[in-house]
Design a protein around this motif. Structure first.
Motif, short mmCIF file in Angstrom:
data_model
loop_
_atom_site.label_atom_id
_atom_site.label_comp_id
_atom_site.label_asym_id
_atom_site.label_seq_id
_atom_site.Cartn_x
_atom_site.Cartn_y
_atom_site.Cartn_z
N GLN A 195 5.74 12.16 -1.61
CA GLN A 195 6.70 11.05 -1.61
C GLN A 195 6.72 10.36 -0.24
O GLN A 195 6.74 9.13 -0.17
CB GLN A 195 8.10 11.56 -1.95
N VAL A 196 6.72 11.15 0.82
CA VAL A 196 6.70 10.58 2.17
C VAL A 196 5.43 9.78 2.41
O VAL A 196 5.46 8.67 2.97
CB VAL A 196 6.84 11.69 3.23
N VAL A 197 4.30 10.32 1.95
CA VAL A 197 3.01 9.62 2.12
C VAL A 197 3.04 8.29 1.37
O VAL A 197 2.61 7.25 1.91
CB VAL A 197 1.85 10.50 1.60
N TRP A 198 3.57 8.29 0.16
CA TRP A 198 3.63 7.05 -0.62
C TRP A 198 4.56 6.03 0.03
O TRP A 198 4.31 4.83 -0.01
CB TRP A 198 4.07 7.33 -2.06
N ILE A 199 5.64 6.50 0.65
CA ILE A 199 6.53 5.58 1.36
C ILE A 199 5.78 4.90 2.50
O ILE A 199 5.92 3.68 2.71
CB ILE A 199 7.77 6.34 1.89
N LEU A 200 4.99 5.65 3.23
CA LEU A 200 4.21 5.08 4.34
C LEU A 200 3.17 4.09 3.83
O LEU A 200 2.96 3.02 4.42
CB LEU A 200 3.54 6.20 5.13
N ILE A 201 2.52 4.44 2.71
CA ILE A 201 1.52 3.53 2.13
C ILE A 201 2.18 2.24 1.65
O ILE A 201 1.69 1.13 1.91
CB ILE A 201 0.78 4.23 0.96
N LEU A 202 3.30 2.38 0.95
CA LEU A 202 4.01 1.20 0.44
C LEU A 202 4.61 0.39 1.58
O LEU A 202 4.68 -0.85 1.48
CB LEU A 202 5.09 1.63 -0.55
N TRP A 203 5.06 1.04 2.65
CA TRP A 203 5.55 0.33 3.83
C TRP A 203 4.46 -0.57 4.39
O TRP A 203 4.71 -1.75 4.72
CB TRP A 203 6.01 1.33 4.89
N THR A 204 3.26 -0.04 4.51
CA THR A 204 2.13 -0.82 5.01
C THR A 204 1.79 -1.97 4.08
O THR A 204 1.60 -3.11 4.51
CB THR A 204 0.89 0.09 5.17
N ALA A 205 1.74 -1.68 2.77
CA ALA A 205 1.41 -2.71 1.79
C ALA A 205 2.46 -3.82 1.79
O ALA A 205 2.13 -5.01 1.71
CB ALA A 205 1.30 -2.10 0.40
N ALA A 206 3.74 -3.44 1.89
CA ALA A 206 4.82 -4.43 1.89
C ALA A 206 4.74 -5.34 3.11
O ALA A 206 4.96 -6.55 3.01
CB ALA A 206 6.18 -3.73 1.85
#
Length: 263
Positions: free
Chosen positions: A236-247
């Motif tokens: 979940q933390v990894v996906w938050i970081l990925i989505l933060w970058t994408a956003a």
């Protein structure tokens, strides 16, 4: 921190302005829980367990999953798309705090309101009337709370990007409905992920959508070993970081489409 608190409080108080809509929303959520409950009760008339879930555990899954997925119809994507459509986005960009910060604080405010006036009351009534199972342990309950809080981060960045699509479509009403439907299906909010074909279910378990519903609920029920729980929470933390970058990348591209009229 004071700014964050003020924005959260403002969002929290704003929700009280729509009391009738709030009660209708609660009634709709409660009705959906009852409907799903009776559907699963019919399934368990023919068997004692399904994929390792007992009837009581499935009742618990229904209550918690429907509660968590009831957030999908809201979110900050609607407010962001309205700002873009009406031109208010220009004023928001001039504020001394970032758009990401403002909208995240609003999303947290929505979540706090949801927990205090919808999540806890409905869950308490449903557990009492329908009969749900307690958490598998104190540690499981603590990790359930952690996972649920992380799920808000995943939702937020998805909602932010959906809202940004209004720069290209001028509104995002259809995208908002598509977002809600997609989240409900892929997160396990409508159908538990273990009912999907085995290969597809394993893929869905590792996508960000599972972190919104399936992962927190299964942690609560003790369906994961301790190391698996840490693995899914870490994911979940990894996906938050990925989505933060994408956003942020999407934002930097979309913001170039702003056109200011006047002189």
């Amino acid at each position: 921190m004071d700014k964050f608190y003020c924005l959260v409080k403002m969002t929290f108080l704003t929700k009280f302005a729509y009391v009738k809509a709030f009660w209708i929303n609660i009634a709709g959520t409660f009705a959906s829980i009852v409907i799903y409950y009776f559907l699963w009760q019919f399934v368990f008339r023919q068997q004692d367990s399904l994929a390792g879930y007992t009837a009581v555990q499935m009742t618990t899954y229904v209550i918690l999953s429907r509660m968590l997925s009831s957030q999908f119809s809201g979110g900050i994507n609607q407010e962001l798309s309205n700002w873009i459509r009406t031109g208010k986005i220009g004023m928001e960009l001039l504020r001394p705090i970032s758009l990401f910060f403002t909208l995240f604080a609003k999303r947290v405010g929505e979540f706090v309101f949801f927990v205090a006036f919808k999540g806890l009351p409905i869950a308490a009534v449903c557990f009492l009337v329908l009969g749900g199972a307690p958490p598998a342990g104190v540690w499981n309950f603590a990790m359930f709370l952690v996972s649920t809080c992380l799920s808000i981060g995943i939702m937020y960045f998805f909602e932010f990007m959906v809202g940004l699509c209004a720069f290209y479509t001028n509104h995002s009403y259809s995208l908002a409905y598509a977002k809600s439907s997609l989240f409900s299906i892929l997160s396990g909010g409508v159908v538990p992920l273990f009912l999907f074909p085995e290969g597809l279910a394993r893929v869905l378990d590792y996508l960000p959508f599972a972190g919104m519903v399936s992962v927190p609920v299964n942690i609560y029920l003790g369906k994961y070993l301790p190391e698996e729980t840490w693995q899914f929470v870490g994911l979940q933390v990894v996906w938050i970081l990925i989505l933060w970058t994408a956003a942020h990348i999407f934002y930097s591209c979309a913001i170039r489409r702003i056109v200011v009229q006047g002189g």
